[in-house]
Design a protein around this motif. Structure first.
Motif, PDB file in Angstrom:
ATOM      1  N   VAL A 196       5.633   6.175  -7.646  1.00 26.79           N
ATOM      2  CA  VAL A 196       6.561   5.469  -8.543  1.00 26.79           C
ATOM      3  C   VAL A 196       7.874   5.167  -7.809  1.00 26.79           C
ATOM      4  CG1 VAL A 196       7.990   5.756 -10.622  1.00 26.79           C
ATOM      5  CG2 VAL A 196       5.560   6.311 -10.692  1.00 26.79           C
ATOM      6  N   ALA A 197       8.381   6.141  -7.067  1.00 23.69           N
ATOM      7  CA  ALA A 197       9.637   5.930  -6.329  1.00 23.69           C
ATOM      8  C   ALA A 197       9.470   4.815  -5.292  1.00 23.69           C
ATOM      9  CB  ALA A 197      10.071   7.237  -5.654  1.00 23.69           C
ATOM     10  N   ALA A 198       8.329   4.804  -4.604  1.00 26.70           N
ATOM     11  CA  ALA A 198       8.087   3.771  -3.583  1.00 26.70           C
ATOM     12  C   ALA A 198       7.996   2.391  -4.228  1.00 26.70           C
ATOM     13  CB  ALA A 198       6.806   4.089  -2.808  1.00 26.70           C
ATOM     14  N   VAL A 199       7.348   2.318  -5.376  1.00 24.45           N
ATOM     15  CA  VAL A 199       7.204   1.027  -6.070  1.00 24.45           C
ATOM     16  C   VAL A 199       8.581   0.535  -6.539  1.00 24.45           C
ATOM     17  CG1 VAL A 199       6.235  -0.127  -8.108  1.00 24.45           C
ATOM     18  CG2 VAL A 199       4.818   1.433  -6.768  1.00 24.45           C
ATOM     19  N   ARG A 200       9.379   1.421  -7.101  1.00 22.72           N
ATOM     20  CA  ARG A 200      10.717   1.024  -7.568  1.00 22.72           C
ATOM     21  C   ARG A 200      11.554   0.489  -6.430  1.00 22.72           C
ATOM     22  NH1 ARG A 200      13.631   5.375 -11.397  1.00 22.72           N
ATOM     23  NH2 ARG A 200      15.005   3.598 -11.698  1.00 22.72           N
ATOM     24  N   ALA A 201      11.486   1.212  -5.287  1.00 17.09           N
ATOM     25  CA  ALA A 201      12.276   0.810  -4.121  1.00 17.09           C
ATOM     26  C   ALA A 201      11.820  -0.576  -3.659  1.00 17.09           C
ATOM     27  CB  ALA A 201      12.129   1.829  -3.002  1.00 17.09           C
TER      28      ALA A 201
ATOM     29  N   SER B 268       0.829  -1.202   0.000  1.00 13.86           N
ATOM     30  CA  SER B 268       0.000   0.000   0.000  1.00 13.86           C
ATOM     31  C   SER B 268       0.860   1.247   0.000  1.00 13.86           C
ATOM     32  CB  SER B 268      -0.884   0.023   1.250  1.00 13.86           C
ATOM     33  OG  SER B 268      -2.213  -0.234   0.905  1.00 13.86           O
ATOM     34  N   VAL B 269       0.500   2.241  -0.801  1.00  8.94           N
ATOM     35  CA  VAL B 269       1.210   3.515  -0.805  1.00  8.94           C
ATOM     36  C   VAL B 269       0.189   4.625  -0.606  1.00  8.94           C
ATOM     37  CG1 VAL B 269       2.815   4.992  -2.072  1.00  8.94           C
ATOM     38  CG2 VAL B 269       2.751   2.555  -2.576  1.00  8.94           C
ATOM     39  N   SER B 270       0.392   5.445   0.438  1.00  5.44           N
ATOM     40  CA  SER B 270      -0.512   6.570   0.671  1.00  5.44           C
ATOM     41  C   SER B 270       0.176   7.834   0.218  1.00  5.44           C
ATOM     42  CB  SER B 270      -0.834   6.728   2.152  1.00  5.44           C
ATOM     43  OG  SER B 270      -1.501   5.600   2.613  1.00  5.44           O
ATOM     44  N   SER B 271      -0.095   8.239  -1.005  1.00 10.23           N
ATOM     45  CA  SER B 271       0.483   9.486  -1.477  1.00 10.23           C
ATOM     46  C   SER B 271      -0.371  10.009  -2.602  1.00 10.23           C
ATOM     47  CB  SER B 271       1.901   9.268  -1.987  1.00 10.23           C
ATOM     48  OG  SER B 271       2.351  10.446  -2.629  1.00 10.23           O
TER      49      SER B 271
END
Ligand code: ADP
Ligand code: ZN
Length: 213
Positions: free
Chosen positions: A204-209, A194-197
């Motif tokens: 995109v940065a969170a997914v890549r990481a 889950s990404v809350s942004s």
């Protein structure tokens, strides 16, 4: 990357998918874009789907699975795919699981874009879409350079038929009832991230990481 993008209408699935696609050649597969193209062409699929779409209701699972089972076997999916707007119901998720198992494809994850309802409502009422290439604009934050004309392809930029206030409110209800349960489905599968942004670049940065970890 082989990812599912989950999130309410207006959460930014399409925008995030397009940015991820530019990174590694994965292909964005948007069932909404496929269906809108079919409606525009006037194909049999389009004729069957149009009334459901205009009302903001879901198109029947059997129609969607027919399209997707074939689409996932196309050559361009080998490099990776980003499923945008599919699966939308538990039966679609179950059917997808069976199809992927049969094709011997493993998913990298299901990304849930968690965006507050006020942001979603504001985005959907101000969103505009290119009828030809599906590019997404926003009258407030990202208008095309020339009003009504797509920067990328010169196509017509319009408000979608399902972006009236009534259809939007129905789409959000349908999301809560039919699609939100997929979050716990993929959590149980061990695939949920889950990404809350509200910033697509941050997502995109969170997914890549996450993917490279
Ligand atoms: P959004 O995510 O902004 O609601 P989409 O472009 O993904 O919009 O979908 C638009 C419409 O197409 C939906 O409201 C629904 O009628 C239909 N649709 C798209 N994907 C699916 C799906 N996987 N299952 C059923 N209906 C779908
Ligand atoms: Zn365009």
């Amino acid at each position: 990357m082989k990812l599912i993008l989950l999130g309410a209408p207006g959460a930014g699935k399409g925008t995030v998918a397009k940015k991820l696609m530019d990174l590694d050649g994965s292909v964005q597969i948007s069932t909404g874009d496929i269906l809108r193209a079919a409606v525009k062409e006037g194909s049999e699929l389009g004729k069957q789907a149009k009334a459901f779409m205009d009302a903001g209701d879901l198109v029947p699972d059997a129609l969607i699975m027919g399209i997707m089972e074939e689409r996932l076997q196309a050559e361009d999916c080998k490099a990776g795919f980003l499923l945008d707007g599919f699966p939308r119901t538990i039966p679609q998720a179950e059917a997808l699981k069976a199809v992927l198992a049969r094709l011997n494809i493993a998913l990298d994850g299901a990304i849930n874009l968690d965006v507050p309802r006020e942001v979603i409502l504001d985005r959907l009422t101000t969103r505009r879409t290119c009828v030809d290439c599906g590019a997404i604009y926003n009258v407030k934050s990202m208008p095309p350079k020339v009003e009504g004309v797509c920067d990328k392809c010169g196509g017509q930029v319009v408000q979608r038929d399902d972006e009236t206030e009534e259809a939007i409110s129905n789409r959000l209800d349908v999301y809560n009832e039919k699609t939100a349960p997929l979050v716990s489905f993929y959590e149980k599968e061990g695939l949920l991230f889950s990404v809350s942004s509200t910033s697509s670049d941050e997502v995109v940065a969170a997914v890549r990481a996450k993917i490279s970890a």
